[in-house]
Motif scaffolding. Structure first.
Motif, PDB file in Angstrom:
ATOM      1  N   LEU A 191       0.775  -1.315  -0.223  1.00  0.00           N
ATOM      2  CA  LEU A 191      -0.028  -0.139   0.170  1.00  0.00           C
ATOM      3  C   LEU A 191       0.725   1.280  -0.046  1.00  0.00           C
ATOM      4  O   LEU A 191       0.552   2.206  -0.779  1.00  0.00           O
ATOM      5  CB  LEU A 191      -0.854   0.010   1.025  1.00  0.00           C
ATOM      6  N   ALA A 192       1.796   1.052   1.015  1.00  0.00           N
ATOM      7  CA  ALA A 192       2.951   2.556   0.659  1.00  0.00           C
ATOM      8  C   ALA A 192       3.425   2.789  -0.676  1.00  0.00           C
ATOM      9  O   ALA A 192       3.647   3.856  -1.031  1.00  0.00           O
ATOM     10  CB  ALA A 192       3.814   2.326   1.729  1.00  0.00           C
ATOM     11  N   ALA A 193       3.843   1.460  -1.276  1.00  0.00           N
ATOM     12  CA  ALA A 193       4.662   1.635  -2.663  1.00  0.00           C
ATOM     13  C   ALA A 193       3.426   2.393  -3.294  1.00  0.00           C
ATOM     14  O   ALA A 193       3.697   3.013  -4.449  1.00  0.00           O
ATOM     15  CB  ALA A 193       4.718   0.236  -2.904  1.00  0.00           C
ATOM     16  N   ARG A 194       2.220   1.534  -3.377  1.00  0.00           N
ATOM     17  CA  ARG A 194       1.117   2.404  -4.287  1.00  0.00           C
ATOM     18  C   ARG A 194       0.905   3.728  -4.076  1.00  0.00           C
ATOM     19  O   ARG A 194       0.644   4.475  -5.111  1.00  0.00           O
ATOM     20  CB  ARG A 194      -0.318   1.407  -4.175  1.00  0.00           C
ATOM     21  N   GLU A 195       1.052   4.166  -3.026  1.00  0.00           N
ATOM     22  CA  GLU A 195       0.567   5.514  -2.604  1.00  0.00           C
ATOM     23  C   GLU A 195       1.927   6.698  -2.638  1.00  0.00           C
ATOM     24  O   GLU A 195       1.887   7.643  -2.645  1.00  0.00           O
ATOM     25  CB  GLU A 195       0.119   5.766  -1.210  1.00  0.00           C
ATOM     26  N   GLY A 196       3.048   5.834  -3.142  1.00  0.00           N
ATOM     27  CA  GLY A 196       4.392   6.750  -3.357  1.00  0.00           C
ATOM     28  C   GLY A 196       5.013   7.093  -1.996  1.00  0.00           C
ATOM     29  O   GLY A 196       5.745   8.091  -2.095  1.00  0.00           O
ATOM     30  N   LEU A 197       4.757   6.297  -1.039  1.00  0.00           N
ATOM     31  CA  LEU A 197       5.373   6.654   0.374  1.00  0.00           C
ATOM     32  C   LEU A 197       6.666   6.154   0.482  1.00  0.00           C
ATOM     33  O   LEU A 197       6.902   4.847   0.400  1.00  0.00           O
ATOM     34  CB  LEU A 197       4.475   6.443   1.497  1.00  0.00           C
ATOM     35  N   GLU A 198       7.753   6.838   0.646  1.00  0.00           N
ATOM     36  CA  GLU A 198       9.115   6.163   1.063  1.00  0.00           C
ATOM     37  C   GLU A 198       8.749   5.272   2.303  1.00  0.00           C
ATOM     38  O   GLU A 198       8.220   5.928   3.074  1.00  0.00           O
ATOM     39  CB  GLU A 198      10.276   6.983   1.301  1.00  0.00           C
ATOM     40  N   ILE A 199       9.491   4.337   2.485  1.00  0.00           N
ATOM     41  CA  ILE A 199       9.274   3.515   3.872  1.00  0.00           C
ATOM     42  C   ILE A 199      10.641   3.354   4.458  1.00  0.00           C
ATOM     43  O   ILE A 199      11.575   3.390   4.283  1.00  0.00           O
ATOM     44  CB  ILE A 199       9.042   1.867   3.399  1.00  0.00           C
ATOM     45  N   MET A 200      10.361   3.411   5.824  1.00  0.00           N
ATOM     46  CA  MET A 200      11.374   3.432   6.792  1.00  0.00           C
ATOM     47  C   MET A 200      10.799   2.137   7.757  1.00  0.00           C
ATOM     48  O   MET A 200       9.779   2.528   8.373  1.00  0.00           O
ATOM     49  CB  MET A 200      11.516   4.903   7.438  1.00  0.00           C
ATOM     50  N   VAL A 201      11.850   1.382   8.008  1.00  0.00           N
ATOM     51  CA  VAL A 201      11.463   0.164   8.904  1.00  0.00           C
ATOM     52  C   VAL A 201      12.275   0.571  10.287  1.00  0.00           C
ATOM     53  O   VAL A 201      13.379   0.778  10.427  1.00  0.00           O
ATOM     54  CB  VAL A 201      12.188  -0.954   8.381  1.00  0.00           C
ATOM     55  N   ARG A 202      11.316   0.268  11.116  1.00  0.00           N
ATOM     56  CA  ARG A 202      11.741   0.657  12.587  1.00  0.00           C
ATOM     57  C   ARG A 202      11.656  -0.622  13.387  1.00  0.00           C
ATOM     58  O   ARG A 202      10.608  -1.574  13.471  1.00  0.00           O
ATOM     59  CB  ARG A 202      10.804   1.703  13.286  1.00  0.00           C
ATOM     60  N   GLY A 203      12.947  -1.148  13.923  1.00  0.00           N
ATOM     61  CA  GLY A 203      12.973  -2.255  14.915  1.00  0.00           C
ATOM     62  C   GLY A 203      13.265  -1.870  16.053  1.00  0.00           C
ATOM     63  O   GLY A 203      12.435  -1.534  17.215  1.00  0.00           O
ATOM     64  N   GLY A 204      14.535  -1.908  16.676  1.00  0.00           N
ATOM     65  CA  GLY A 204      15.010  -1.431  17.718  1.00  0.00           C
ATOM     66  C   GLY A 204      14.782   0.074  18.130  1.00  0.00           C
ATOM     67  O   GLY A 204      14.685   0.770  19.431  1.00  0.00           O
ATOM     68  N   GLY A 205      14.689   1.093  16.875  1.00  0.00           N
ATOM     69  CA  GLY A 205      14.584   2.513  17.040  1.00  0.00           C
ATOM     70  C   GLY A 205      15.783   3.158  17.357  1.00  0.00           C
ATOM     71  O   GLY A 205      15.618   4.292  17.969  1.00  0.00           O
ATOM     72  N   HIS A 206      16.830   2.642  17.164  1.00  0.00           N
ATOM     73  CA  HIS A 206      18.114   3.342  17.376  1.00  0.00           C
ATOM     74  C   HIS A 206      18.697   4.397  16.198  1.00  0.00           C
ATOM     75  O   HIS A 206      19.571   5.050  16.235  1.00  0.00           O
ATOM     76  CB  HIS A 206      19.200   2.613  17.641  1.00  0.00           C
ATOM     77  N   SER A 207      17.989   4.134  14.968  1.00  0.00           N
ATOM     78  CA  SER A 207      18.417   4.835  13.938  1.00  0.00           C
ATOM     79  C   SER A 207      17.859   6.307  13.794  1.00  0.00           C
ATOM     80  O   SER A 207      16.750   6.529  13.880  1.00  0.00           O
ATOM     81  CB  SER A 207      17.829   4.266  12.645  1.00  0.00           C
ATOM     82  N   ALA A 208      18.753   6.968  13.197  1.00  0.00           N
ATOM     83  CA  ALA A 208      18.378   8.629  12.987  1.00  0.00           C
ATOM     84  C   ALA A 208      17.354   8.786  11.803  1.00  0.00           C
ATOM     85  O   ALA A 208      16.698   9.830  11.713  1.00  0.00           O
ATOM     86  CB  ALA A 208      19.585   9.340  12.902  1.00  0.00           C
ATOM     87  N   TRP A 209      17.181   7.695  10.982  1.00  0.00           N
ATOM     88  CA  TRP A 209      16.263   7.854   9.894  1.00  0.00           C
ATOM     89  C   TRP A 209      14.912   8.082  10.321  1.00  0.00           C
ATOM     90  O   TRP A 209      14.255   8.552   9.448  1.00  0.00           O
ATOM     91  CB  TRP A 209      16.444   6.811   8.871  1.00  0.00           C
ATOM     92  N   GLY A 210      14.605   7.597  11.407  1.00  0.00           N
ATOM     93  CA  GLY A 210      13.129   7.765  11.993  1.00  0.00           C
ATOM     94  C   GLY A 210      12.733   9.200  12.284  1.00  0.00           C
ATOM     95  O   GLY A 210      11.489   9.596  12.354  1.00  0.00           O
ATOM     96  N   THR A 211      13.629  10.113  12.079  1.00  0.00           N
ATOM     97  CA  THR A 211      13.418  11.671  12.288  1.00  0.00           C
ATOM     98  C   THR A 211      13.016  12.297  11.250  1.00  0.00           C
ATOM     99  O   THR A 211      12.650  13.560  11.189  1.00  0.00           O
ATOM    100  CB  THR A 211      14.677  12.337  13.008  1.00  0.00           C
ATOM    101  N   LEU A 212      13.181  11.762  10.169  1.00  0.00           N
ATOM    102  CA  LEU A 212      13.014  12.418   8.513  1.00  0.00           C
ATOM    103  C   LEU A 212      11.469  12.477   8.647  1.00  0.00           C
ATOM    104  O   LEU A 212      10.767  11.721   8.787  1.00  0.00           O
ATOM    105  CB  LEU A 212      13.442  11.571   7.594  1.00  0.00           C
ATOM    106  N   PRO A 213      10.906  13.641   8.336  1.00  0.00           N
ATOM    107  CA  PRO A 213       9.499  13.639   8.169  1.00  0.00           C
ATOM    108  C   PRO A 213       8.910  13.066   6.785  1.00  0.00           C
ATOM    109  O   PRO A 213       9.686  12.823   5.981  1.00  0.00           O
ATOM    110  CB  PRO A 213       9.295  15.489   7.840  1.00  0.00           C
ATOM    111  N   GLY A 214       7.688  12.831   6.977  1.00  0.00           N
ATOM    112  CA  GLY A 214       6.836  12.326   5.700  1.00  0.00           C
ATOM    113  C   GLY A 214       7.061  10.747   5.427  1.00  0.00           C
ATOM    114  O   GLY A 214       7.769   9.983   6.578  1.00  0.00           O
TER     115      GLY A 214
END
Length: 441
Positions: free
Chosen positions: A53-76
């Motif tokens: 569904l995210a691919a169909r809607e053109g949404l970039e995907i960020m995968v969260r597991g432990g949550g230590h990544s800085a990528w989770g701070t990017l908007p959208g």
């Protein structure tokens, strides 16, 4: 605004701005995110639906597991939270780990069965992010990187397919998963081959002298030391909550032979200013740290510096690293020994760079108002760049930067080109781009 069809299709697992659970869902270990959509996946089918569904809607995907990544701070974009996929099961020495599991849980189960893996340093770190980025753990000389112990995986691709991956079924994708980051899909299960491990010998050596002779002693010791021994030098200022202030050496011996461990570090203990502290047998889970969670009232300051994989820790490199720490009162210096099993892996087995490296080095000045002005930042950056230029690559897991130029510093051009070909096969639309992004060839 995210299409309502997504929320309807995913039911209660989809959370959007304004929903009652939104503020809790967007907060993670290392920060607070502002995505367009968060999906809390509790099954592989949930992941498949979210990706499609995210691919169909053109949404970039960020995968969260432990949550230590800085990528989770990017908007959208869409955040797929797979923390619930945390099952850990054993079949002999084969350990199957859900993509959302954390290393502390894995270590506890393995330890109860007399087994171990060379994982990360911190119990709360996610298995997925650490492994896909390589994983320079506390027993790296004994067994290599976390990704070197990876023998299989289950991946949900950008097309929404569930693919079983190993060196026979999908060898190129398997190669890319060992150090190529989260570019190729959502890894919902990791399969590792564990090692017999009843206990470890671990402890700390205090340093009460100038760093230079100690670093030289470490450098001279490690090429001839048994592989069971991994050493980590750290010098931190009083402001760092994750470790006591000052310089020390963390000792980890992958095994329970305390006499052998003490014999291995005897030359280091003979160095003036090196003092043993609390060296003895430990359970494997007990050597993992507990990192502090993000505190919005006390955010971490900026960091001027970086990391590098050094083929040689010569006298000039030691001088530059020690001088960097001395020139910046609020700074950190870390070195971890490599070699051993880390250096055994040929480049066609994993995407992780610089197998010729013998040391991992990190240094950075904290950008604290009143301690670092514009001139100080420029000087610290110049000093660090001179150090990094001596390295053969950088380690993506040890940066909080979301600057996409890092990917070109992480991989040599032939490796990056090969990763781009794998990316074209499995994610030609670059749906999985909230990472150190490898663009499709």
């Amino acid at each position: 605004m995210v299409n309502d069809d997504i929320s309807a299709a995913l039911g209660g697992s989809a959370i959007r701005p304004g929903d009652p659970d939104w503020d809790a869902a967007r907060r993670f270990h290392s920060g607070i995110g502002d995505p367009a959509l968060i999906v809390r996946a509790s099954s592989v089918e949930d992941v498949r639906s979210a990706v499609a569904l995210a691919a169909r809607e053109g949404l970039e995907i960020m995968v969260r597991g432990g949550g230590h990544s800085a990528w989770g701070t990017l908007p959208g974009g869409a955040t797929i939270d797979i923390a619930a996929l945390d099952d850990v099961t054993l079949d002999g020495t084969r350990v199957r780990v859900g993509g959302g599991a954390r290393w502390g849980d894995v270590a506890r189960l393995l330890s109860s069965r007399g087994l171990g893996l060379s994982s990360g340093d911190t119990a709360s770190v996610g298995v997925g992010g650490l492994t896909l980025g390589g994983g320079i753990g506390l027993m790296v000389r004994a067994w290599g990187l976390a990704c070197d112990q990876l023998v299989g995986a289950q991946v949900v691709t950008a097309a929404g397919d569930v693919v079983e991956v190993d060196d026979v079924a999908q060898p190129e994708l398997m190669w890319a998963l060992r150090g190529g980051g989260g570019n190729f899909g959502v890894v919902t299960r990791f399969d590792f081959e564990a090692h017999p491990l009843t206990a470890v010998v671990a402890g700390e050596l205090g340093i009460e002298s100038d760093a230079r002779p100690v670093l030289r002693a470490m450098r001279d010791l490690l090429p001839h030391a048994p592989r069971e021994l991994t050493l980590t030098y750290m010098d931190v200022p009083p402001m760092d909550p994750s470790a006591p202030a000052g310089a020390s050496i963390a000792v980890v011996w992958a095994g329970d032979d305390e006499n052998a461990a003490r014999a291995a570090i005897a030359p280091l203990l003979a160095t003036p200013g090196v003092v043993p502290r609390d060296l003895g047998l430990r359970a494997y889970p007990d050597i993992l740290l507990d990192g502090p969670e993000f505190d919005p009232d006390a955010p971490m300051p900026g960091f001027v510096g970086g990391n590098t994989l050094l083929p040689r820790l010569d006298d000039d490199a030691i001088e530059r690293l020690a001088a960097f720490r001395e020139a910046n009162a609020a700074s950190v210096l870390l070195l971890r020994s490599l070699g051993g099993a880390y250096g055994d892996v040929p480049p066609d087995v994993s995407a992780f760079p610089a197998r010729e490296a013998t040391w991992f080095a990190m240094a950075g000045a904290f950008d604290v108002p009143g301690l670092l002005d514009a001139a100080g930042r420029a000087r610290a950056l110049d000093d660090w760049q001179a150090i990094e230029a001596r390295g053969a690559g950088v380690y993506g897991n040890f940066t909080t930067s979301t600057d996409q130029s890092w990917v070109e510093r992480m991989y040599a051009p032939p490796t990056l080109a090969r990763l781009a070909e794998v990316k074209r096969t499995w994610d030609p639309g670059n749906v999985f781009s909230r990472n150190h992004n490898v663009r499709p060839a």
